[in-house]
Scaffold this active site. Structure first.
Site, PDB file in Angstrom:
ATOM      1  N   SER A 171       0.871  -1.173   0.000  1.00 38.45           N
ATOM      2  CA  SER A 171       0.000   0.000   0.000  1.00 38.45           C
ATOM      3  C   SER A 171       0.908   1.223   0.000  1.00 38.45           C
ATOM      4  CB  SER A 171      -0.900  -0.070   1.231  1.00 38.45           C
ATOM      5  OG  SER A 171      -1.699   1.072   1.322  1.00 38.45           O
ATOM      6  N   TYR A 182      -5.210   8.106  -5.907  1.00 37.78           N
ATOM      7  CA  TYR A 182      -4.187   7.204  -5.380  1.00 37.78           C
ATOM      8  C   TYR A 182      -4.537   6.753  -3.960  1.00 37.78           C
ATOM      9  CZ  TYR A 182       0.503   5.592  -4.061  1.00 37.78           C
ATOM     10  OH  TYR A 182       1.567   4.853  -3.615  1.00 37.78           O
ATOM     11  N   LYS A 235      -5.370   3.007  -2.558  1.00 40.83           N
ATOM     12  CA  LYS A 235      -4.593   2.351  -1.503  1.00 40.83           C
ATOM     13  C   LYS A 235      -5.465   2.071  -0.272  1.00 40.83           C
ATOM     14  CE  LYS A 235      -0.567   2.135  -3.618  1.00 40.83           C
ATOM     15  NZ  LYS A 235       0.004   0.841  -4.031  1.00 40.83           N
TER      16      LYS A 235
HETATM   17  N1  NDP Z   1       8.086   5.102  -4.423  1.00 37.18           N
HETATM   18  C1  NDP Z   1       7.312   5.572  -3.472  1.00 37.18           C
HETATM   19  O1  NDP Z   1       7.502   6.678  -3.011  1.00 37.18           O
HETATM   20  C2  NDP Z   1       6.234   4.759  -2.921  1.00 37.18           C
HETATM   21  C3  NDP Z   1       5.711   3.691  -3.606  1.00 37.18           C
HETATM   22  N2  NDP Z   1       4.696   2.973  -3.069  1.00 37.18           N
HETATM   23  C4  NDP Z   1       4.122   1.850  -3.781  1.00 37.18           C
HETATM   24  O2  NDP Z   1       5.105   0.875  -4.042  1.00 37.18           O
HETATM   25  C5  NDP Z   1       4.826   0.231  -5.234  1.00 37.18           C
HETATM   26  C6  NDP Z   1       6.042   0.257  -6.117  1.00 37.18           C
HETATM   27  O3  NDP Z   1       6.441   1.563  -6.314  1.00 37.18           O
HETATM   28  P1  NDP Z   1       7.801   1.962  -7.040  1.00 37.18           P
HETATM   29  O4  NDP Z   1       8.758   0.897  -6.864  1.00 37.18           O
HETATM   30  O5  NDP Z   1       8.152   3.292  -6.628  1.00 37.18           O
HETATM   31  O6  NDP Z   1       7.303   2.026  -8.539  1.00 37.18           O
HETATM   32  P2  NDP Z   1       8.102   2.037  -9.924  1.00 37.18           P
HETATM   33  O7  NDP Z   1       7.377   2.946 -10.819  1.00 37.18           O
HETATM   34  O8  NDP Z   1       9.535   2.266  -9.712  1.00 37.18           O
HETATM   35  O9  NDP Z   1       7.867   0.555 -10.418  1.00 37.18           O
HETATM   36  C7  NDP Z   1       6.598   0.137 -10.719  1.00 37.18           C
HETATM   37  C8  NDP Z   1       6.656  -1.293 -11.167  1.00 37.18           C
HETATM   38  O10 NDP Z   1       5.347  -1.756 -11.437  1.00 37.18           O
HETATM   39  C9  NDP Z   1       5.258  -2.198 -12.789  1.00 37.18           C
HETATM   40  N3  NDP Z   1       3.941  -1.896 -13.292  1.00 37.18           N
HETATM   41  C10 NDP Z   1       3.352  -0.683 -13.364  1.00 37.18           C
HETATM   42  N4  NDP Z   1       2.144  -0.781 -13.925  1.00 37.18           N
HETATM   43  C11 NDP Z   1       1.937  -2.077 -14.195  1.00 37.18           C
HETATM   44  C12 NDP Z   1       0.901  -2.805 -14.791  1.00 37.18           C
HETATM   45  N5  NDP Z   1      -0.211  -2.210 -15.215  1.00 37.18           N
HETATM   46  N6  NDP Z   1       1.013  -4.134 -14.887  1.00 37.18           N
HETATM   47  C13 NDP Z   1       2.128  -4.759 -14.479  1.00 37.18           C
HETATM   48  N7  NDP Z   1       3.147  -4.119 -13.921  1.00 37.18           N
HETATM   49  C14 NDP Z   1       3.077  -2.791 -13.781  1.00 37.18           C
HETATM   50  C15 NDP Z   1       6.369  -1.445 -13.494  1.00 37.18           C
HETATM   51  O11 NDP Z   1       6.867  -2.102 -14.629  1.00 37.18           O
HETATM   52  P3  NDP Z   1       6.297  -1.777 -16.104  1.00 37.18           P
HETATM   53  O12 NDP Z   1       6.164  -0.313 -16.223  1.00 37.18           O
HETATM   54  O13 NDP Z   1       7.274  -2.398 -17.043  1.00 37.18           O
HETATM   55  O14 NDP Z   1       5.011  -2.478 -16.184  1.00 37.18           O
HETATM   56  C16 NDP Z   1       7.441  -1.459 -12.427  1.00 37.18           C
HETATM   57  O15 NDP Z   1       8.087  -2.679 -12.385  1.00 37.18           O
HETATM   58  C17 NDP Z   1       3.626   0.915  -5.824  1.00 37.18           C
HETATM   59  O16 NDP Z   1       2.492   0.155  -5.526  1.00 37.18           O
HETATM   60  C18 NDP Z   1       3.573   2.221  -5.111  1.00 37.18           C
HETATM   61  O17 NDP Z   1       2.271   2.699  -5.039  1.00 37.18           O
HETATM   62  C19 NDP Z   1       4.206   3.261  -1.854  1.00 37.18           C
HETATM   63  C20 NDP Z   1       4.690   4.297  -1.131  1.00 37.18           C
HETATM   64  C21 NDP Z   1       5.749   5.139  -1.623  1.00 37.18           C
HETATM   65  C1  VSD Z   2       0.138   9.964  14.157  1.00 39.46           C
HETATM   66  C2  VSD Z   2       1.182  10.772  13.610  1.00 39.46           C
HETATM   67  C3  VSD Z   2       1.533  10.471  12.225  1.00 39.46           C
HETATM   68  C4  VSD Z   2       2.648  11.301  11.770  1.00 39.46           C
HETATM   69  C5  VSD Z   2       3.164  11.046  10.431  1.00 39.46           C
HETATM   70  C6  VSD Z   2       2.314  11.485   9.345  1.00 39.46           C
HETATM   71  C7  VSD Z   2       3.053  11.490   8.076  1.00 39.46           C
HETATM   72  C8  VSD Z   2       2.182  11.270   6.911  1.00 39.46           C
HETATM   73  C9  VSD Z   2       2.940  11.429   5.659  1.00 39.46           C
HETATM   74  C10 VSD Z   2       2.374  10.649   4.551  1.00 39.46           C
HETATM   75  C11 VSD Z   2       3.325  10.508   3.420  1.00 39.46           C
HETATM   76  C12 VSD Z   2       2.741   9.743   2.322  1.00 39.46           C
HETATM   77  C13 VSD Z   2       3.746   9.398   1.291  1.00 39.46           C
HETATM   78  C14 VSD Z   2       3.142   8.568   0.234  1.00 39.46           C
HETATM   79  C15 VSD Z   2       4.139   8.284  -0.842  1.00 39.46           C
HETATM   80  C16 VSD Z   2       3.530   7.598  -1.961  1.00 39.46           C
HETATM   81  O1  VSD Z   2       2.835   6.674  -1.860  1.00 39.46           O
HETATM   82  C17 VSD Z   2       3.836   8.175  -3.249  1.00 39.46           C
HETATM   83  N1  VSD Z   2       5.159   8.663  -3.297  1.00 39.46           N
HETATM   84  C18 VSD Z   2       3.660   7.200  -4.291  1.00 39.46           C
HETATM   85  O2  VSD Z   2       4.837   6.947  -4.776  1.00 39.46           O
END
Ligand code: NDP
Ligand code: VSD
Length: 851
Positions: free
Chosen positions: A284, A298, A302
């Site tokens: 998530s 988004y 999630k």
């Molecule tokens: N990076 C962040 O800041 C955060 C990320 N997340 C979550 O973590 C997960 C991974 O993120 P992150 O590593 O940054 O993402 P990236 O964009 O770096 O990687 C995404 C991956 O998912 C694949 N992908 C995307 N769409 C599809 C699709 N429709 N079908 C199959 N594969 C797919 C991509 O490959 P391809 O494009 O080749 O399909 C790639 O391998 C996500 O769910 C994101 O929401 C959560 C919190 C923070």
């Molecule tokens: C009880 C007190 C709590 C205090 C902390 C609160 C902080 C909240 C911050 C939320 C940050 C969300 C980042 C999501 C990133 C993400 O999913 C995208 N970058 C997708 O890539």
């Protein structure tokens, strides 16, 4: 009404786990009554006078000696609480007594005193014990070494890091799935190079394609650890985000996971509980614990995963499959790099509340979470706090973490409210800045009192001398304690637009709003129901209601309807479908329907209404109300039991409370005791406008987490019992079947006849009993090759006439009766009565002969 009655009945017969809120209320009430009914402490003057009087009487000293210890607690308390008191407990103040007491006694007294002081700590020490007893599902460990780990989105970012780490930790096979084959191949090279893992398989598929996902999962073979990590994030303010992007986000992040889990589940289950614990980890985001500016789609996607994970864990626990939900903060990945380029400024400000991480750190937390079968997996300190404050009614296996949740809840909720305050301030500052920018670019003509926010506030005149006209500044006010601030939303004379307004809760809300003098529009699919609703409301209130027939899934139709209805003041999204079934048995059509109607439909409505609502220009507050649900959906058979934890409610009550909630601008509107407790328990990072409620949340959230743990325990207890019962039942029937097959039909038949003699024969039972004792038609057809239907009809016919039995099985008859001799196969069974013979041949022919 019938449903209500049924519900009440089932509630009455419910076991104590599902009825615990009632028990809890009784305990609480008993506790309060006990506290208040305790006699008030006597004033010291009164105690003195009593002591004085008694001291003068004969035998008083002994009485004090005996009574001194007995009455010690009260006396000690009064001496502790009131040091100026001249009254001393007899055992301490009378010299003659201290002489007569041995030193041991003094020691006892001291111990007693110490114990007394410790007494309040006893319940405190009991809390960990109680919590250890509470946590359910039971702790589990899921090994990664030597197993098959399947990671989606494994070609980049967090997914790649997870795949690498799993390989490094000795997974036997690592499969990665993503769309781009090139990236996949590169990732495979990288994993093999860095970890030396021999078996890395890549699957190129789009998770939105159900068939492609099924093929990939089949090709990969049984999965031990499924990591659903693929995800897209396209932050943007809702009214600037086009519907295609919203749908894309929901499809990849939500539907994609449904495809994956539905494809992998049969294989994961088939190993049975003996195959070792398995895991489904869903990635998530912290934006799945708190909604964040720019992340409407988004965050919704999630948050949906949380519902999926909680319900799924209940469904698969009996198969030894454990669900983990991982909440990473901003993580350095290629995905984030792209995201940052388009992120609205405020999104950046708010997400920076949580520290950034490296993909590998997130991967480590994820794998640790999977291995310890943790339900919620936090990645950093902010994540831990978020987890504590959003624990609500989620499962917790670790008693230590449960303890932290209970004791940290109040503090975390307090922090959450502080964070909300700072976020809303950032948002209003951002708006002020935007305004100022607009002001500089296009100074308004004439009046200076353009309202800065959507709130009419007095505006300070610009300073007298300036080269540029400066923006209006709000007059300094007392800083409010809470943000967003309290608000009242009037509905008289305003436009209330209710979807799903032709039936149920929506219809009653429409009627109430009309009765309060609102201009009401209702939207639903079925035109006839809409007409009926309009007539109904017209009759009840005399108001004229506008009706719009549209499917919320149809963007164009929604836009047309909202456009025709005119600017909306209060939008109530009350449409929705709720099919209830185990995920494995639910068709994807149904899943899609739920997401399309309940989620995408809502987005489309809001997007259609928002411009009109924003452009109102009169500065009056408006409202968007989403009718959600208390329900987590579980197994059909179980859902009836689990739903007992809450009560069915009267639709009029729900509608009344909803309207009132909207008018007072509440963020959460809940119903009944359970609802109130649930929204206190799941307040998490939700905004709170009411100081009183905020105070209550901070004060009670620890207690409510206990209540939450209790509820979850009850649910898992019920699930365990239900499965145990199912297992016992199927074992019994298997045993019975085996026994009967052993006995052999001939012997059984003879015994049966001996027992019964000439008794009237219950033919159907006789037939079933004799042929195989298993009423399953397939057995009959396999064993005797006979047409079930004909035997059954025949048996029913015989039963009606109650044929008496005169002969036992007599295979020699087959030789004597010429008719039987002409049968094509070998005669296997013959039944005879005084006037009828039935023969079953191995060729599946049934012959009847009437004498
Ligand atoms: N990076 C962040 O800041 C955060 C990320 N997340 C979550 O973590 C997960 C991974 O993120 P992150 O590593 O940054 O993402 P990236 O964009 O770096 O990687 C995404 C991956 O998912 C694949 N992908 C995307 N769409 C599809 C699709 N429709 N079908 C199959 N594969 C797919 C991509 O490959 P391809 O494009 O080749 O399909 C790639 O391998 C996500 O769910 C994101 O929401 C959560 C919190 C923070
Ligand atoms: C009880 C007190 C709590 C205090 C902390 C609160 C902080 C909240 C911050 C939320 C940050 C969300 C980042 C999501 C990133 C993400 O999913 C995208 N970058 C997708 O890539």
């Amino acid at each position: 009404m019938e449903v209500l009655e049924k519900k009440r009945k089932s509630q009455r017969s419910g076991d104590c786990w599902t009825r615990w809120p009632t028990l809890f209320r009784i305990y609480l009430a008993a506790f309060v009554v006990q506290r208040w009914s305790k006699p008030a402490p006597f004033p010291t003057s009164f105690l003195n006078s009593v002591a004085g009087r008694h001291r003068d009487q004969p035998g008083a000293q002994e009485a004090f000696h005996l009574g001194g210890r007995v009455s010690f607690p009260a006396a000690a308390l009064s001496s502790i609480t009131n040091t100026s008191s001249s009254f001393r407990p007899p055992s301490l103040s009378l010299p003659s007594l201290s002489l007569s007491l041995s030193p041991y006694c003094c020691l006892f007294c001291a111990m007693e005193k110490a114990l007394l002081l410790l007494a309040p700590l006893v319940p405190l020490a009991l809390v960990p014990a109680a919590i250890a007893f509470l946590v359910r599902p039971r702790p589990a460990r899921v090994p990664v070494k030597g197993r098959h780990v399947f990671v989606t989105g494994g070609s980049s970012g967090i997914g790649l890091a997870i795949a690498k780490r799993a390989a490094a930790e000795g997974a036997a096979k690592v499969s990665i799935l993503a769309r781009s084959l090139r990236k996949l191949e590169e990732a495979r090279e990288e994993i093999i190079r860095e970890t030396g893992c021999a078996d890395v398989a890549v699957y190129s598929a789009d998770v939105r394609d159900e068939e492609a996902v099924r093929r990939a999962v089949e090709a990969a073979g049984p999965i031990d650890v499924l990591v659903c990590n693929q995800g897209v994030f396209l932050p943007r303010e809702l009214d600037e985000q086009d519907t295609e992007e919203i749908k894309f986000t929901l499809d990849v992040n939500v539907l994609g996971n449904f495809h994956l889990i539905k494809a992998a589940l049969p294989g994961m289950k088939s190993g049975g509980p003996g195959a070792g614990p398995r895991s489904i980890a869903i990635i998530s985001s912290q934006a799945g614990q708190v909604g964040i500016y720019g992340y409407t789609a988004y965050s919704a996607s999630k948050f949906a995963l949380r519902g999926l994970a909680e319900a799924l864990q209940q469904e698969v626990i009996s198969h030894n499959i454990h669900v983990s939900l991982v909440f990473p903060p901003d993580t350095e990945t290629p995905g984030l790099e792209q995201e940052i380029q388009r992120r609205p400024e405020v999104t950046g400000i708010i997400t920076s509340s949580s520290g950034g991480m490296k993909a590998d750190e997130v991967a480590k937390k994820t794998l640790d979470g999977i291995k310890s079968a943790a339900f919620m997996v936090a990645c950093n300190l902010e994540g831990v706090l978020l987890g504590i404050t959003t624990a609500g009614v989620s499962p917790q296996r670790s008693w230590l973490r449960a303890l932290v949740e209970v004791f940290g809840a109040g503090f975390a909720r307090f922090l959450a409210i502080c964070f909300q305050y700072s976020w809303y301030r950032a948002i209003s500052e951002h708006h002020a800045k935007q305004k100022s920018l607009q002001w500089r670019l296009r100074p308004p003509q004439g009046t200076a009192d353009t309202p800065p926010l959507n709130k009419p506030s007095p505006v300070a005149p610009p300073p007298c001398f300036s080269l540029l006209p400066l923006p209006p500044r709000r007059q300094p006010t007392m800083a409010p304690l809470l943000l967003p601030r309290p608000v009242k939303i009037p509905i008289r004379g305003r436009h209330v637009f209710i979807t799903g307004g032709s039936s149920g809760i929506g219809l009653v809300m429409a009627r109430l709003a009309a009765a309060e003098g609102a201009r009401v529009s209702i939207l639903a699919r079925n035109a006839r129901n809409l007409e009926a609703a309009r007539d109904d409301i017209g009759r009840a209130t005399g108001a004229e209601v506008a009706t719009y027939s549209a499917d919320v899934r149809d963007e164009e139709a929604v836009r047309r309807a909202v456009g025709a209805a005119g600017p909306v003041d209060v939008l109530v999204c009350c449409h929705g479908v709720f099919p209830c079934r185990e995920l494995e048995e639910q068709s994807m059509e149904e899943v899609k329907g739920v997401i399309d109607i309940n989620l995408t439909g809502t987005f489309q409505l809001i997007k259609a209404a928002l411009p009109g609502m924003k452009g109102g220009g009169d500065g009056r507050p408006r409202s968007i109300a989403l009718v959600s649900s208390m329900a987590g959906q579980t197994r059909p058979e179980l859902s009836a039991i689990l739903a007992r934890s809450s009560g069915y409610m009267d639709v009029n009550y729900i509608a009344r409370k909803s309207i009132d909630g909207i008018k007072s601008g509440n963020f959460f509107i809940s119903f009944g005791h359970q609802g109130a407790m649930l929204s206190l328990a799941t307040a998490g990072l939700a905004p709170q406008r009411s100081l009183v409620m905020a105070f209550l949340e901070v004060l009670l959230s620890g207690l409510l987490r206990i209540v939450g743990l209790f509820t979850v325990r009850g649910w898992y207890h019920t699930i365990e019992e239900w499965h145990a019962k199912q297992k016992r039942g199927s074992e019994q029937s298997r045993k019975r079947q085996a026994e009967e097959e052993d006995a052999g039909s001939r012997g059984r038949w003879q015994r049966w006849c001996q027992q019964r003699g000439e008794a009237t024969v219950d033919w159907p039972t006789l037939l079933w009993d004799w042929i195989g004792a298993d009423p399953r038609p397939t057995w009959l057809i396999q064993q005797c090759g006979i047409k079930l239907q004909s035997v059954w009809l025949f048996a029913v016919h015989l039963k009606r006439y109650k044929y008496p039995l005169v002969d036992t099985l007599n295979p020699s008859l087959s030789a004597t009766l010429p008719h039987f001799c002409s049968l094509p196969g070998k005669v296997t069974h013959v039944l005879t009565t005084s006037d009828i013979v039935i023969a079953f041949s191995s060729d599946g022919v049934v012959v009847m002969e009437a004498f």
